[in-house]
Design an enzyme around this catalytic site. Structure first.
Site, short mmCIF file in Angstrom:
data_model
loop_
_atom_site.label_atom_id
_atom_site.label_comp_id
_atom_site.label_asym_id
_atom_site.label_seq_id
_atom_site.Cartn_x
_atom_site.Cartn_y
_atom_site.Cartn_z
CG HIS A 83 33.06 73.54 36.58
ND1 HIS A 83 32.11 73.42 37.56
CD2 HIS A 83 32.45 73.26 35.41
CE1 HIS A 83 30.96 73.06 37.00
NE2 HIS A 83 31.14 72.96 35.70
CE1 TYR A 85 33.10 77.72 37.69
CE2 TYR A 85 33.41 76.77 35.52
CZ TYR A 85 32.61 77.03 36.61
OH TYR A 85 31.31 76.59 36.63
CD GLU A 86 33.29 74.54 41.08
OE1 GLU A 86 32.87 74.41 42.24
OE2 GLU A 86 33.05 73.72 40.17
CG MET A 208 33.39 77.46 31.10
SD MET A 208 32.76 78.64 32.29
CE MET A 208 32.14 79.93 31.19
CG ASN A 232 25.21 79.84 25.29
OD1 ASN A 232 25.29 78.99 26.19
ND2 ASN A 232 26.26 80.40 24.73
CG HIS A 244 25.75 80.16 35.90
ND1 HIS A 244 26.15 78.98 35.29
CD2 HIS A 244 25.34 79.82 37.15
CE1 HIS A 244 25.98 77.97 36.15
NE2 HIS A 244 25.50 78.45 37.27
N1 HPA Z 1 30.77 79.16 26.82
C1 HPA Z 1 31.34 78.43 27.79
N2 HPA Z 1 30.66 77.62 28.57
C2 HPA Z 1 29.34 77.53 28.38
C3 HPA Z 1 28.68 78.27 27.39
C4 HPA Z 1 29.44 79.13 26.57
O1 HPA Z 1 28.94 79.81 25.67
N3 HPA Z 1 27.36 77.95 27.49
C5 HPA Z 1 27.24 77.04 28.48
N4 HPA Z 1 28.44 76.78 29.03
#
Ligand code: HPA
Length: 272
Positions: A83, A85-86, A208, A232, A244
């Site tokens: 990703h 962000y890594e 992400m 979620n 996470h």
């Molecule tokens: N936001 C960003 N990335 C995610 C989310 C979230 O709510 N759930 C799983 N990956």
């Protein structure tokens, strides 16, 4: 080694270990979705053996290239992604995508875990990306010197692949609504105000990943489609705490449905 040399070296390694028959389709698996990779009848090559492949440091990901047959289609499954962000590299997947393209792949199916902004798309559900919003402002093609960098993104999410995935979902009795995915850089989750902003801007799910790969795939001339598994409700939309750990725990709920849809899609793939 230049990226070109790394790609050439990796192509030779894959051919030596997995055979030289062309790959038809590549897949990238998101958080908690690694199960499908193990269903491939073929070989697994650790990313560490493949020059130019990503460094993956996120738990819940499986960093190997699985090459072989799945439902009779020769696939290359990227068991994990790097990703942005890594390590701050939006082009982290470029080498790997160039390798699968050089091996013959015509298309890419990307999967991810995402938060939903829509009350009719709930944790455990799937969402097919009809489009995306690059909320990060980053781009994996920054620095690409050729005019090929001006990639049209009008039908980035391939209508033909989407129709085939929709047919497969219908046949499997799995709901697969289409929606717009907003890429947020992470690794922190979004604030409730950011989620309200994304909703106002037309986002249906947030995550992400995936968007840099869609851009790179289009740059390379691969047809691309992507599916989110909703883990979620996005920040501020439910009382449930976002983490996470929660993403990893919830991903398998959608993963079983995703596997059925992708297997069905592959069975019909040659007819596309
Ligand atoms: N936001 C960003 N990335 C995610 C989310 C979230 O709510 N759930 C799983 N990956």
């Amino acid at each position: 080694m230049s990226r070109k040399d790394e790609v050439a070296a990796s192509v030779e390694i894959v051919k030596a270990r997995a055979g030289a028959e062309p790959i038809e389709l590549a897949l990238i698996l998101g958080s908690g979705l690694g199960h499908l990779a193990h269903a491939v009848e073929g070989v697994v090559i650790p990313y560490a053996d493949l020059p130019g492949f990503p460094h993956v440091s996120v738990s819940g990901h499986n960093p190997g290239l699985h090459v072989g047959l799945l439902e009779g289609v020769r696939v290359a499954i990227l068991g994990a992604r790097e990703h942005y962000y890594e390590r701050g590299n939006p082009a982290a997947m470029r080498g790997a995508l160039e390798v699968v393209k050089s091996l013959g792949a015509q298309g890419l199916i990307a999967t991810n875990a995402a938060g939903s902004l829509r009350s009719d798309i709930r944790p455990g559900d799937l969402m097919l990306l009809c489009d995306h919003i690059n909320f990060s402002g980053l781009n994996p093609l920054i620095g690409e010197p050729t005019d090929a960098r001006f990639v049209p993104m009008t039908e980035a999410h391939d209508p033909g692949l989407r129709a085939a995935l929709t047919r497969a979902a219908l046949a499997e009795d799995v709901a697969l609504p289409e929606g717009v995915y907003a890429w947020y850089s992470g690794p922190s989750f979004e604030t409730p105000a950011e989620i309200r902003a994304i909703r106002t801007l037309g986002g249906d799910a947030v995550g992400m990943s995936t968007v840099p790969e869609v851009i790179l795939a289009r740059f390379l001339g691969l047809r691309v489609a992507a599916i989110s598994t909703i883990t979620n409700m996005a920040a501020g939309l439910s009382a449930e705490k976002i983490s996470h750990e929660h993403t990893k725990a919830m991903a398998p709920l959608g993963a079983a449905k995703l596997e059925r849809v992708i297997r069905h899609f592959l069975k019909d793939y040659r007819a596309l």
